[in-house]
Write a protein that holds these residues in place. Structure first.
Motif, mmCIF file in Angstrom:
data_model
loop_
_atom_site.group_PDB
_atom_site.id
_atom_site.type_symbol
_atom_site.label_atom_id
_atom_site.label_comp_id
_atom_site.label_asym_id
_atom_site.label_seq_id
_atom_site.Cartn_x
_atom_site.Cartn_y
_atom_site.Cartn_z
ATOM 1 N N ARG A 110 -24.208 -30.767 22.995
ATOM 2 C CA ARG A 110 -22.891 -30.903 23.615
ATOM 3 C C ARG A 110 -21.935 -31.686 22.712
ATOM 4 N NH1 ARG A 110 -26.224 -30.946 28.141
ATOM 5 N NH2 ARG A 110 -26.633 -33.196 27.978
ATOM 6 N N MET A 111 -22.453 -32.699 22.015
ATOM 7 C CA MET A 111 -21.630 -33.474 21.096
ATOM 8 C C MET A 111 -21.044 -32.575 20.007
ATOM 9 S SD MET A 111 -22.798 -36.706 18.687
ATOM 10 C CE MET A 111 -23.819 -35.680 17.580
ATOM 11 N N TYR A 112 -21.871 -31.714 19.433
ATOM 12 C CA TYR A 112 -21.394 -30.826 18.366
ATOM 13 C C TYR A 112 -20.449 -29.752 18.910
ATOM 14 C CZ TYR A 112 -24.859 -33.064 15.388
ATOM 15 O OH TYR A 112 -25.583 -33.984 14.675
ATOM 16 N N LEU A 113 -20.741 -29.246 20.104
ATOM 17 C CA LEU A 113 -19.853 -28.243 20.694
ATOM 18 C C LEU A 113 -18.475 -28.842 20.979
ATOM 19 C CD1 LEU A 113 -22.251 -26.398 23.199
ATOM 20 C CD2 LEU A 113 -21.527 -25.652 20.926
ATOM 21 N N ARG A 114 -18.454 -30.092 21.456
ATOM 22 C CA ARG A 114 -17.171 -30.730 21.755
ATOM 23 C C ARG A 114 -16.424 -31.083 20.468
ATOM 24 N NH1 ARG A 114 -19.595 -34.398 26.717
ATOM 25 N NH2 ARG A 114 -19.562 -32.736 28.275
ATOM 26 N N TYR A 115 -17.167 -31.489 19.436
ATOM 27 C CA TYR A 115 -16.517 -31.764 18.155
ATOM 28 C C TYR A 115 -15.889 -30.486 17.600
ATOM 29 C CZ TYR A 115 -15.835 -32.942 13.244
ATOM 30 O OH TYR A 115 -15.282 -33.126 12.000
ATOM 31 N N ALA A 116 -16.631 -29.392 17.671
ATOM 32 C CA ALA A 116 -16.106 -28.106 17.195
ATOM 33 C C ALA A 116 -14.834 -27.727 17.957
ATOM 34 C CB ALA A 116 -17.168 -27.017 17.347
ATOM 35 N N GLU A 117 -14.854 -27.963 19.259
ATOM 36 C CA GLU A 117 -13.670 -27.652 20.075
ATOM 37 C C GLU A 117 -12.474 -28.511 19.651
ATOM 38 O OE1 GLU A 117 -12.407 -27.443 24.824
ATOM 39 O OE2 GLU A 117 -14.366 -28.217 24.228
ATOM 40 N N ARG A 118 -12.736 -29.791 19.361
ATOM 41 C CA ARG A 118 -11.668 -30.697 18.942
ATOM 42 C C ARG A 118 -10.975 -30.216 17.672
ATOM 43 N NH1 ARG A 118 -11.791 -36.569 20.152
ATOM 44 N NH2 ARG A 118 -13.077 -36.935 21.994
ATOM 45 N N VAL A 119 -11.776 -29.711 16.700
ATOM 46 C CA VAL A 119 -11.199 -29.336 15.401
ATOM 47 C C VAL A 119 -10.846 -27.858 15.325
ATOM 48 C CG1 VAL A 119 -12.349 -31.222 14.197
ATOM 49 C CG2 VAL A 119 -13.506 -29.008 14.372
ATOM 50 N N GLY A 120 -11.067 -27.130 16.423
ATOM 51 C CA GLY A 120 -10.644 -25.737 16.468
ATOM 52 C C GLY A 120 -11.626 -24.744 15.881
ATOM 53 N N TRP A 121 -12.904 -25.118 15.833
ATOM 54 C CA TRP A 121 -13.919 -24.185 15.351
ATOM 55 C C TRP A 121 -14.466 -23.342 16.511
ATOM 56 C CZ3 TRP A 121 -17.015 -28.497 12.391
ATOM 57 C CH2 TRP A 121 -16.298 -28.837 11.238
ATOM 58 N N LYS A 122 -14.992 -22.194 16.161
ATOM 59 C CA LYS A 122 -15.604 -21.311 17.154
ATOM 60 C C LYS A 122 -17.119 -21.498 17.119
ATOM 61 C CE LYS A 122 -16.148 -16.403 18.324
ATOM 62 N NZ LYS A 122 -15.832 -15.010 17.912
ATOM 63 N N THR A 123 -17.748 -21.531 18.293
ATOM 64 C CA THR A 123 -19.202 -21.692 18.357
ATOM 65 C C THR A 123 -19.829 -20.529 19.123
ATOM 66 O OG1 THR A 123 -18.994 -23.058 20.363
ATOM 67 C CG2 THR A 123 -19.114 -24.213 18.245
ATOM 68 N N GLU A 124 -21.064 -20.228 18.758
ATOM 69 C CA GLU A 124 -21.800 -19.141 19.407
ATOM 70 C C GLU A 124 -23.276 -19.530 19.484
ATOM 71 O OE1 GLU A 124 -23.168 -14.506 18.457
ATOM 72 O OE2 GLU A 124 -21.833 -15.588 17.075
ATOM 73 N N ILE A 125 -23.803 -19.644 20.696
ATOM 74 C CA ILE A 125 -25.222 -19.943 20.868
ATOM 75 C C ILE A 125 -26.027 -18.699 20.478
ATOM 76 C CG2 ILE A 125 -27.046 -20.622 22.466
ATOM 77 C CD1 ILE A 125 -25.073 -22.840 22.070
ATOM 78 N N LEU A 126 -26.855 -18.826 19.459
ATOM 79 C CA LEU A 126 -27.656 -17.694 18.997
ATOM 80 C C LEU A 126 -28.962 -17.590 19.773
ATOM 81 C CD1 LEU A 126 -27.178 -18.029 15.128
ATOM 82 C CD2 LEU A 126 -25.937 -16.543 16.715
ATOM 83 N N ASP A 127 -29.573 -18.734 20.034
ATOM 84 C CA ASP A 127 -30.829 -18.740 20.794
ATOM 85 C C ASP A 127 -31.038 -20.131 21.371
ATOM 86 O OD1 ASP A 127 -33.114 -17.192 21.647
ATOM 87 O OD2 ASP A 127 -34.339 -18.514 20.419
ATOM 88 N N ALA A 128 -31.666 -20.199 22.535
ATOM 89 C CA ALA A 128 -31.885 -21.485 23.186
ATOM 90 C C ALA A 128 -33.177 -21.437 23.994
ATOM 91 C CB ALA A 128 -30.713 -21.831 24.098
ATOM 92 N N ASN A 129 -33.949 -22.495 23.886
ATOM 93 C CA ASN A 129 -35.189 -22.628 24.634
ATOM 94 C C ASN A 129 -35.053 -23.890 25.486
ATOM 95 O OD1 ASN A 129 -37.783 -22.625 25.589
ATOM 96 N ND2 ASN A 129 -38.764 -23.032 23.621
ATOM 97 N N GLU A 130 -34.695 -23.701 26.760
ATOM 98 C CA GLU A 130 -34.395 -24.838 27.636
ATOM 99 C C GLU A 130 -35.668 -25.477 28.179
ATOM 100 O OE1 GLU A 130 -31.316 -24.322 30.555
ATOM 101 O OE2 GLU A 130 -30.492 -22.587 29.479
ATOM 102 N N SER A 131 -35.523 -26.769 28.502
ATOM 103 C CA SER A 131 -36.638 -27.497 29.115
ATOM 104 C C SER A 131 -36.485 -27.480 30.632
ATOM 105 C CB SER A 131 -36.667 -28.940 28.605
ATOM 106 O OG SER A 131 -35.537 -29.648 29.090
ATOM 107 N N ASP A 132 -37.473 -27.988 31.326
ATOM 108 C CA ASP A 132 -37.478 -27.937 32.789
ATOM 109 C C ASP A 132 -36.331 -28.726 33.419
ATOM 110 O OD1 ASP A 132 -39.716 -26.362 32.797
ATOM 111 O OD2 ASP A 132 -41.115 -28.050 32.912
#
Length: 359
Positions: A126-148
């Motif tokens: 979330r920290m990196y996603l919010r930083y990217a949003e602040r500086v105007g970068w685009k993000t795309e989740i490629l793969d995610a393995n969530e925990s319980d």
């Protein structure tokens, strides 16, 4: 060092002529290459011209100052301005990281600490996603393995810059310092006694490779498909849409199950694989570089603990450059610029020292 600028002025003028020719833009790949080089040279040429003008201004003020005290009073200010331009020009002339303008694939993996580590991995994402949003970068989740509990065992995200940006402001130029082990000290959500625990998550940042940069033969891959699964092992897809790609020559394995489409998962896995292969090739080349080159801050050893996030004190510390601040809550909300800039400055100083030794 500054004598080389005269050659760069000629190259800059030649690039300007080429880019003004409509025929050049018929080849988009070549036009992008020329535009990129032109953008790299422009701040150097601009600063050099300001530096020369500042030198002329100093000499003029000294001459006039012999008869006019007002001009004499300006000499020190003009000399200081020229010193600042000298330092800026020296930094601009230091060889840059060739990957600085590249986009990246950033991976966050939970480490020791079980569920708490997975929750911390989610905080880092979330920290990196919010930083990217602040500086105007685009993000795309490629793969995610969530925990319980809603954290991440591992997650891969592509981060892309705007179509155009200032030299040195690309995604790799800023995020390459994030690779390493991030340690957290806090009372976990799973802790009933209120005790502070220490756990860690790993971050891997690789420049995203274009197809032409990494050659992968059709016989170099083994591609397996399987059924996706969610937190706790439950099935989230009734078809074999998850993809696992093994690069046989190196043994690298990449898996993706984020999308419902097998084709989309395969494309995402190939993007991750290409970026890892490019990073591996570049790291191998760097092993053959000079001691000065290897000693630079650029990218830390992946096993090195680079940063500590102390929640009770709201403190964040970067162990590579000695940076410390008491605004952890703001940093986790994406306010990373000050911390990243300390790494950029340390890297620039190391490159400048290395260039001075070489000269």
């Amino acid at each position: 060092m500054f004598e080389a600028v005269e050659e760069l002025i000629g190259e800059h003028a030649d690039l300007e002529k080429q880019l003004a020719d409509p025929a050049v833009h018929a080849d988009q790949a070549n036009a992008r290459k020329l535009s990129k080089r032109y953008a790299e040279l422009t701040p150097i040429i601009s600063t050099y011209r300001s530096w020369r003008q500042a030198g002329d201004d100093v000499e003029t003020a000294r001459e006039l100052g012999a008869d006019d005290p007002d001009f004499a009073a300006e000499v020190k200010d003009l000399e200081r301005q020229r010193e600042e331009l000298t330092e800026r020009l020296r930094l601009l002339l230091v060889p840059r990281d060739p990957n600085d303008d590249k986009d990246v694939i950033l991976e966050v993996k939970a480490g020791e600490g079980g569920e708490e580590s997975a929750l911390f991995a989610g905080d880092l994402l979330r920290m990196y996603l919010r930083y990217a949003e602040r500086v105007g970068w685009k993000t795309e989740i490629l793969d995610a393995n969530e925990s319980d509990l809603g954290g991440y065992k591992d997650v891969q995200v592509a981060v892309k810059a705007k179509a155009s940006h200032e030299p040195g402001q690309g995604v790799w130029a800023r995020l390459k310092y994030e690779g390493g082990v991030h340690r957290v000290q806090r009372v976990p959500a799973t802790e009933s006694q209120g005790r502070i625990h220490t756990s860690a998550a790993g971050v891997l940042v690789t420049p995203e490779a274009e197809d032409v940069e990494v050659e992968i033969g059709p016989n170099d891959l083994r591609i397996d498909v399987y059924r996706s699964s969610g937190p706790g092992g439950q099935s989230v897809n009734t078809t074999d849409s998850a993809v696992r790609i093994t690069h046989l020559p190196t043994g690298l394995v990449v898996s993706c199950q984020n999308e419902k489409s097998q084709l989309q998962n395969k494309e995402s896995a190939m993007r991750i694989l290409r970026s890892r292969l490019l990073a591996a090739a570049q790291e191998a080349a760097e092993q053959e570089a000079s001691d000065a080159r290897r000693s630079q801050v650029r990218t830390v050893d992946r096993s090195e603990r680079i940063r500590t996030y102390n929640f009770p004190e709201n403190r964040i510390s970067d162990h590579r450059v000695g940076f410390k601040a008491y605004n952890l809550d703001q940093v986790l909300d994406g306010d990373l610029d000050a911390m990243i800039q300390t790494c950029v400055d340390a890297d620039s100083a190391a490159r400048l020292a290395a260039a001075g030794d070489a000269g």
